[in-house]
Design a protein around this motif. Structure first.
Motif, PDB file in Angstrom:
ATOM      1  N   ILE A   1      -4.115 -34.011   3.094  1.00 54.72           N
ATOM      2  CA  ILE A   1      -4.676 -32.929   2.279  1.00 54.72           C
ATOM      3  C   ILE A   1      -5.679 -33.448   1.242  1.00 54.72           C
ATOM      4  O   ILE A   1      -6.778 -32.891   1.114  1.00 54.72           O
ATOM      5  CB  ILE A   1      -3.541 -32.125   1.619  1.00 54.72           C
ATOM      6  CG1 ILE A   1      -2.768 -31.355   2.696  1.00 54.72           C
ATOM      7  CG2 ILE A   1      -4.086 -31.164   0.570  1.00 54.72           C
ATOM      8  CD1 ILE A   1      -1.578 -30.581   2.166  1.00 54.72           C
ATOM      9  N   PRO A   2      -5.379 -34.513   0.468  1.00 49.95           N
ATOM     10  CA  PRO A   2      -6.410 -35.028  -0.449  1.00 49.95           C
ATOM     11  C   PRO A   2      -7.660 -35.518   0.268  1.00 49.95           C
ATOM     12  O   PRO A   2      -8.780 -35.346  -0.234  1.00 49.95           O
ATOM     13  CB  PRO A   2      -5.695 -36.191  -1.166  1.00 49.95           C
ATOM     14  CG  PRO A   2      -4.257 -35.853  -1.077  1.00 49.95           C
ATOM     15  CD  PRO A   2      -4.083 -35.181   0.244  1.00 49.95           C
ATOM     16  N   ALA A   3      -7.496 -36.120   1.461  1.00 50.69           N
ATOM     17  CA  ALA A   3      -8.663 -36.570   2.219  1.00 50.69           C
ATOM     18  C   ALA A   3      -9.505 -35.382   2.664  1.00 50.69           C
ATOM     19  O   ALA A   3     -10.746 -35.424   2.607  1.00 50.69           O
ATOM     20  CB  ALA A   3      -8.216 -37.392   3.429  1.00 50.69           C
ATOM     21  N   ALA A   4      -8.837 -34.295   3.091  1.00 50.22           N
ATOM     22  CA  ALA A   4      -9.571 -33.096   3.494  1.00 50.22           C
ATOM     23  C   ALA A   4     -10.263 -32.451   2.297  1.00 50.22           C
ATOM     24  O   ALA A   4     -11.405 -31.977   2.403  1.00 50.22           O
ATOM     25  CB  ALA A   4      -8.611 -32.096   4.146  1.00 50.22           C
ATOM     26  N   TYR A   5      -9.593 -32.447   1.154  1.00 51.15           N
ATOM     27  CA  TYR A   5     -10.200 -31.887  -0.065  1.00 51.15           C
ATOM     28  C   TYR A   5     -11.434 -32.678  -0.472  1.00 51.15           C
ATOM     29  O   TYR A   5     -12.476 -32.114  -0.830  1.00 51.15           O
ATOM     30  CB  TYR A   5      -9.170 -31.891  -1.186  1.00 51.15           C
ATOM     31  CG  TYR A   5      -9.705 -31.411  -2.529  1.00 51.15           C
ATOM     32  CD1 TYR A   5      -9.742 -30.053  -2.826  1.00 51.15           C
ATOM     33  CD2 TYR A   5     -10.163 -32.319  -3.477  1.00 51.15           C
ATOM     34  CE1 TYR A   5     -10.224 -29.607  -4.045  1.00 51.15           C
ATOM     35  CE2 TYR A   5     -10.650 -31.878  -4.686  1.00 51.15           C
ATOM     36  CZ  TYR A   5     -10.674 -30.523  -4.979  1.00 51.15           C
ATOM     37  OH  TYR A   5     -11.166 -30.098  -6.185  1.00 51.15           O
TER      38      TYR A   5
ATOM     39  N   GLY B   1     -10.142 -32.181  -9.640  1.00 49.92           N
ATOM     40  CA  GLY B   1      -9.269 -31.478  -8.714  1.00 49.92           C
ATOM     41  C   GLY B   1      -8.447 -32.426  -7.869  1.00 49.92           C
ATOM     42  O   GLY B   1      -7.266 -32.181  -7.598  1.00 49.92           O
ATOM     43  N   LEU B   2      -9.051 -33.542  -7.452  1.00 57.63           N
ATOM     44  CA  LEU B   2      -8.334 -34.534  -6.651  1.00 57.63           C
ATOM     45  C   LEU B   2      -7.213 -35.178  -7.467  1.00 57.63           C
ATOM     46  O   LEU B   2      -6.116 -35.426  -6.947  1.00 57.63           O
ATOM     47  CB  LEU B   2      -9.316 -35.605  -6.165  1.00 57.63           C
ATOM     48  CG  LEU B   2      -8.814 -36.588  -5.108  1.00 57.63           C
ATOM     49  CD1 LEU B   2      -8.362 -35.844  -3.863  1.00 57.63           C
ATOM     50  CD2 LEU B   2      -9.905 -37.586  -4.758  1.00 57.63           C
ATOM     51  N   LEU B   3      -7.463 -35.424  -8.745  1.00 51.01           N
ATOM     52  CA  LEU B   3      -6.424 -35.974  -9.613  1.00 51.01           C
ATOM     53  C   LEU B   3      -5.278 -34.988  -9.776  1.00 51.01           C
ATOM     54  O   LEU B   3      -4.101 -35.372  -9.742  1.00 51.01           O
ATOM     55  CB  LEU B   3      -7.010 -36.327 -10.980  1.00 51.01           C
ATOM     56  CG  LEU B   3      -7.878 -37.589 -11.051  1.00 51.01           C
ATOM     57  CD1 LEU B   3      -8.540 -37.684 -12.416  1.00 51.01           C
ATOM     58  CD2 LEU B   3      -7.040 -38.833 -10.783  1.00 51.01           C
ATOM     59  N   SER B   4      -5.601 -33.719  -9.955  1.00 51.10           N
ATOM     60  CA  SER B   4      -4.560 -32.703 -10.127  1.00 51.10           C
ATOM     61  C   SER B   4      -3.710 -32.576  -8.865  1.00 51.10           C
ATOM     62  O   SER B   4      -2.477 -32.479  -8.941  1.00 51.10           O
ATOM     63  CB  SER B   4      -5.204 -31.352 -10.475  1.00 51.10           C
ATOM     64  OG  SER B   4      -5.934 -31.436 -11.685  1.00 51.10           O
ATOM     65  N   ILE B   5      -4.367 -32.575  -7.707  1.00 53.15           N
ATOM     66  CA  ILE B   5      -3.627 -32.490  -6.444  1.00 53.15           C
ATOM     67  C   ILE B   5      -2.717 -33.697  -6.281  1.00 53.15           C
ATOM     68  O   ILE B   5      -1.538 -33.575  -5.903  1.00 53.15           O
ATOM     69  CB  ILE B   5      -4.609 -32.394  -5.259  1.00 53.15           C
ATOM     70  CG1 ILE B   5      -5.359 -31.064  -5.296  1.00 53.15           C
ATOM     71  CG2 ILE B   5      -3.869 -32.542  -3.931  1.00 53.15           C
ATOM     72  CD1 ILE B   5      -6.437 -30.964  -4.240  1.00 53.15           C
TER      73      ILE B   5
END
Length: 245
Positions: free
Chosen positions: A10-14, A50-54
């Motif tokens: 999911i983080p990679a897709a984001y 956003g990536l940090l929050s995820i």
């Protein structure tokens, strides 16, 4: 393990969705082709935030899942992880709790120094023998560091203890993916280091296909030499890919 793999996808897709990566079209392209030209690669602060929050939210949830998994495995449903008709004889411990704890702490300290020396020597080894660093980090180091687990797994498999063998082989991977990595994310958050669950797309795909194949092969609780050959083949394919990466 599948859940941990999904939380890395999911983080990679984001990151891929927020970071535009398109090839600029030549000047004078027609209107149809111009629809695919939306600019140059962009990496905004909003995407990073956003990536940090995820990553941090996911890490907290993964730690909760890991502790629930320990309770499930060791307490509430321990019978599910025991082989049927398996009689375990009680063994008398050779060490007391105090001596075992002191020994474990001493070995941990020595291991930390050895690990630090090993990591520091990677740079020199890679340059001296022309070995790619990704190959050393993903293939060689895990192979050497987990040698004891490999021997124990083979030994238990030779005795026909399939459940214990799978627990040893897969358990350490679950511990790293669901406990260690999320814990490092939260520790980095506490000390001001912006660590995330985003890995490069290539590494994420390799992890995904590995977990998928392992799940398909062990879900029936049985094994044979053909399944082992398939796992070894995938391992060698990934090793070749990291060698040329």
């Amino acid at each position: 393990m599948t859940l941990a793999c999904i939380t890395l996808v999911i983080p990679a897709a984001y990151h891929s969705a927020k970071t535009v990566n398109r090839i600029p079209l030549p000047t004078g392209s027609d209107n149809f082709l111009s629809l695919f030209d939306n600019g140059v690669p962009v990496d905004t602060d909003a995407a990073k935030s956003g990536l940090l929050s995820i990553s941090r939210g996911t890490s907290i949830l993964l730690l909760l899942v890991y502790f629930a998994y320990l309770y499930f495995q060791l307490k509430s449903h321990a019978s599910l992880f025991q082989a049927p008709n398996e009689e375990e004889s009680e063994e008398t411990p050779n060490m007391s709790m105090v001596s075992a704890t002191i020994t474990l702490l001493a070995v941990t300290v020595v291991t930390s120094f050895c690990a630090d020396y090993l990591v520091a020597s990677i740079e020199e080894t890679a340059e001296k023998y022309s070995i790619p660093k990704p190959f050393i980090g993903v293939i060689l180091l895990p192979l050497v560091a987990n040698a004891a687990e490999h021997v124990t797994s083979v030994w238990m498999a030779a005795k026909g203890k399939t459940e214990l063998t799978i627990g040893i082989a897969v358990g350490s991977s679950i511990q790293i993916a669901v406990f260690v990595i999320p814990l490092l994310i939260l520790v980095g958050w506490a000390i001001g280091q912006e660590l995330t669950l985003y890995f490069a797309d290539f590494e994420t795909v390799c992890l995904f296909v590995s977990v998928m194949l392992v799940n398909l092969l062990i879900q029936d609780g049985k094994s044979n030499y053909m399944e082992g050959l398939m796992l070894m083949t995938l391992y060698l394919v990934i090793a070749i890919a990291f060698w040329v990466s």
